[in-house]
Scaffold this active site. Structure first.
Site, PDB file in Angstrom:
ATOM      1  N   GLU A  88      50.089  15.769  65.755  1.00 63.06           N
ATOM      2  CA  GLU A  88      51.185  15.410  66.649  1.00 63.06           C
ATOM      3  C   GLU A  88      52.425  16.198  66.208  1.00 63.06           C
ATOM      4  O   GLU A  88      52.678  16.356  65.008  1.00 63.06           O
ATOM      5  CB  GLU A  88      51.440  13.903  66.479  1.00 63.06           C
ATOM      6  CG  GLU A  88      52.572  13.360  67.276  1.00 63.06           C
ATOM      7  CD  GLU A  88      52.761  11.851  67.004  1.00 63.06           C
ATOM      8  OE1 GLU A  88      51.991  11.250  66.219  1.00 63.06           O
ATOM      9  OE2 GLU A  88      53.691  11.304  67.589  1.00 63.06           O
TER      10      GLU A  88
ATOM     11  N   ASP B 259      52.374   7.136  48.505  1.00 63.22           N
ATOM     12  CA  ASP B 259      53.304   8.257  48.325  1.00 63.22           C
ATOM     13  C   ASP B 259      54.429   8.196  49.356  1.00 63.22           C
ATOM     14  O   ASP B 259      54.775   9.200  49.978  1.00 63.22           O
ATOM     15  CB  ASP B 259      52.536   9.578  48.416  1.00 63.22           C
ATOM     16  CG  ASP B 259      53.275  10.715  47.728  1.00 63.22           C
ATOM     17  OD1 ASP B 259      54.215  10.448  46.951  1.00 63.22           O
ATOM     18  OD2 ASP B 259      52.910  11.881  47.975  1.00 63.22           O
TER      19      ASP B 259
ATOM     20  N   LYS C 184      48.290  22.909  61.711  1.00 61.24           N
ATOM     21  CA  LYS C 184      48.432  23.152  60.269  1.00 61.24           C
ATOM     22  C   LYS C 184      47.267  24.023  59.809  1.00 61.24           C
ATOM     23  O   LYS C 184      46.110  23.695  60.061  1.00 61.24           O
ATOM     24  CB  LYS C 184      48.424  21.810  59.544  1.00 61.24           C
ATOM     25  CG  LYS C 184      48.788  21.864  58.097  1.00 61.24           C
ATOM     26  CD  LYS C 184      48.979  20.427  57.610  1.00 61.24           C
ATOM     27  CE  LYS C 184      49.488  20.331  56.225  1.00 61.24           C
ATOM     28  NZ  LYS C 184      49.841  18.958  55.868  1.00 61.24           N
TER      29      LYS C 184
ATOM     30  N   GLY D 250      49.591  25.528  52.882  1.00 58.14           N
ATOM     31  CA  GLY D 250      49.434  26.177  54.171  1.00 58.14           C
ATOM     32  C   GLY D 250      50.695  26.142  55.001  1.00 58.14           C
ATOM     33  O   GLY D 250      51.731  25.636  54.563  1.00 58.14           O
TER      34      GLY D 250
HETATM   35  P1  AMP Z   1      53.237  20.130  55.026  1.00 62.20           P
HETATM   36  O1  AMP Z   1      52.314  21.214  54.610  1.00 62.20           O
HETATM   37  O2  AMP Z   1      52.541  19.020  55.733  1.00 62.20           O
HETATM   38  O3  AMP Z   1      54.122  19.665  53.900  1.00 62.20           O
HETATM   39  O4  AMP Z   1      54.210  20.769  56.124  1.00 62.20           O
HETATM   40  C1  AMP Z   1      55.151  21.762  55.797  1.00 62.20           C
HETATM   41  C2  AMP Z   1      56.362  21.616  56.697  1.00 62.20           C
HETATM   42  O5  AMP Z   1      56.005  21.869  58.043  1.00 62.20           O
HETATM   43  C3  AMP Z   1      56.966  20.222  56.700  1.00 62.20           C
HETATM   44  O6  AMP Z   1      57.851  20.048  55.651  1.00 62.20           O
HETATM   45  C4  AMP Z   1      57.633  20.179  58.057  1.00 62.20           C
HETATM   46  O7  AMP Z   1      58.886  20.808  58.016  1.00 62.20           O
HETATM   47  C5  AMP Z   1      56.709  21.007  58.918  1.00 62.20           C
HETATM   48  N1  AMP Z   1      55.740  20.167  59.628  1.00 62.20           N
HETATM   49  C6  AMP Z   1      54.545  19.753  59.159  1.00 62.20           C
HETATM   50  N2  AMP Z   1      53.892  19.030  60.066  1.00 62.20           N
HETATM   51  C7  AMP Z   1      54.703  18.959  61.145  1.00 62.20           C
HETATM   52  C8  AMP Z   1      54.587  18.326  62.429  1.00 62.20           C
HETATM   53  N3  AMP Z   1      53.515  17.626  62.758  1.00 62.20           N
HETATM   54  N4  AMP Z   1      55.608  18.456  63.300  1.00 62.20           N
HETATM   55  C9  AMP Z   1      56.710  19.171  62.953  1.00 62.20           C
HETATM   56  N5  AMP Z   1      56.869  19.789  61.773  1.00 62.20           N
HETATM   57  C10 AMP Z   1      55.877  19.705  60.870  1.00 62.20           C
END
Ligand code: AMP
EC number: 2.7.11.1
Length: 384
Positions: free
Chosen positions: A195, A240, A146, A129
């Site tokens: 957050e 992890d 997200k 996502g």
């Molecule tokens: P993820 O799907 O959790 O791997 O998120 C994808 C990317 O979104 C991450 O590698 C971050 O660059 C960015 N991201 C995810 N969560 C956050 C957050 N809470 N605050 C800022 N950037 C985020």
């Protein structure tokens, strides 16, 4: 613009659709969050996070004056001017408190839904996502939203993993653990209200800087030790730990994220680990390893690998997959001479084959290398 289109699409959608997630109680609604006194609403959580950040001032953080000015994830003109988190956060904390005032006037938030948020720029894209900057309309509270597509979750066979991630992460409150404020869903998507970690991925910082100076690595490891201690006290093993799963907050403090592989110990998970082998501890790569044959000490090994990678710029067992496994099984690594004796000592005490002989987290926190760089009185300028 893509963001506007997205926002327009969000505006039209309903979030109260009946669906299998509701039937199987995959998603806990915010009504439950708000009505259960042990699970505070967004406003309370926001304040807790702010005050928790202030508490983290016990450790001097690698924050920067320039970074305090703008909440941009990655400033190309970063220059280390560390200061304490309390000084850095006081303005923002007060500001966030003021912005959250509108929410406190509401006795309970009945349910989170997409209309409550203004959607901003995309922050990143994960396997399942996208993540957007978002602002809760009433309070102005900034968060990260997200968006996970249910079809992709089921295709990837990760519904249980996501459910576990939500369950575990929504019960955690620690300044170095990314807070999950709540979640909601529509017929096609699951939304996680997270957050906002203003400085983005730690992995990118590390790649940009190649390796971290000792004072910074030490402060990060102190924060990791504190967060892991908190998790282990709650009988949660992260499993992890690696730079890709760590985000950086506005004050330069780290935020452990991605609880997709975390479990309550003893765990009942039966799945093959995928992804990088570099951080896997010896007891998890042994053939015939069963889920109950390892414990929270796996995170200590990963902390040792992390310490090494922070200081050296690459993981200690980095090699071909076959060789990495062999080298992990023998703890076969060498530490370059530029690493200080204190840091070397800590790495060696963490990367111990016998899990029971790894240095416990309490002793990590009081280790000479941590104490040297993380006392309130120490100035980063003396250390770099
Ligand atoms: P993820 O799907 O959790 O791997 O998120 C994808 C990317 O979104 C991450 O590698 C971050 O660059 C960015 N991201 C995810 N969560 C956050 C957050 N809470 N605050 C800022 N950037 C985020």
């Amino acid at each position: 613009m893509a963001t506007r289109t997205l926002e327009a699409r969000f505006e039209r959608m309903s979030v109260n659709d009946e669906n299998e997630y509701q039937k199987t109680k995959v998603v806990t609604t915010t009504t439950q969050v708000a009505s259960n006194s042990s699970r505070p609403n967004l406003y309370k959580v926001a304040l807790q996070t702010q005050s928790a950040n202030a508490v983290s001032a016990a450790v001097t953080l690698p924050s920067q004056a320039a970074q305090r000015k703008v909440a941009q994830p990655s400033s190309p003109t970063r220059k280390a001017l560390p200061t304490t988190a309390s000084r850095a956060s006081s303005d923002e904390a007060a500001h966030a408190e003021r912005k959250s005032a509108a929410l406190i006037e509401q006795p309970t938030i009945k349910q989170f839904h997409l209309g409550m948020f203004e959607i901003g720029r995309p922050l990143g894209k994960g396997k399942f996502g996208r993540v957007y900057l978002a602002r809760e309309r009433t309070s102005g509270f900034i968060c990260a939203l997200k968006v996970l597509h249910k079809s992709e979750l089921s295709q990837g066979g990760v519904e249980r993993q996501v459910r576990r991630e939500i369950e575990i992460q929504s019960n955690l409150r620690h300044p170095n653990i990314l807070q999950l404020f709540g979640h909601f869903h529509d017929s096609k998507r699951v939304f996680l209200i997270l957050e906002f970690a203003a400085k983005g991925e730690l992995y990118k910082h590390l790649r940009r800087e190649n390796r971290f100076p000792e004072w910074k690595a030490s402060q990060y490891i102190a924060q990791m030790a504190s967060a892991l201690r908190y998790l282990h006290r709650k009988h949660i093993i992260h499993r992890d730990i690696k730079p890709e799963n760590i985000l950086v907050g506005i004050h330069g403090e780290i935020k452990i994220s991605d609880f997709g592989w975390s479990v309550h110990a003893p765990n009942s998970r039966r799945k093959t680990m995928c992804g990088t082998l570099d951080y896997l501890p010896p007891e998890m790569i042994k053939p015939g390893t069963s889920d109950n044959s390892y414990n929270e000490k796996v995170d200590l090994w990963s902390l040792g690998v992390l310490t090494y990678e922070f200081l050296v710029g690459e993981a200690p067992f980095e090699d071909t997959p076959v060789m990495t496994q062999r080298r992990i099984a023998r703890a076969d690594m060498s530490i370059p001479s530029f690493v200080s004796p204190e840091a070397r000592d800590l790495i060696k005490k963490l990367l111990v084959l016998d899990p029971e002989k790894r240095i416990p987290l309490e002793q990590v926190q009081t280790h000479a290398w941590i104490v040297k760089h993380c006392t309130k009185s120490s100035s980063s300028r003396d250390k770099s």
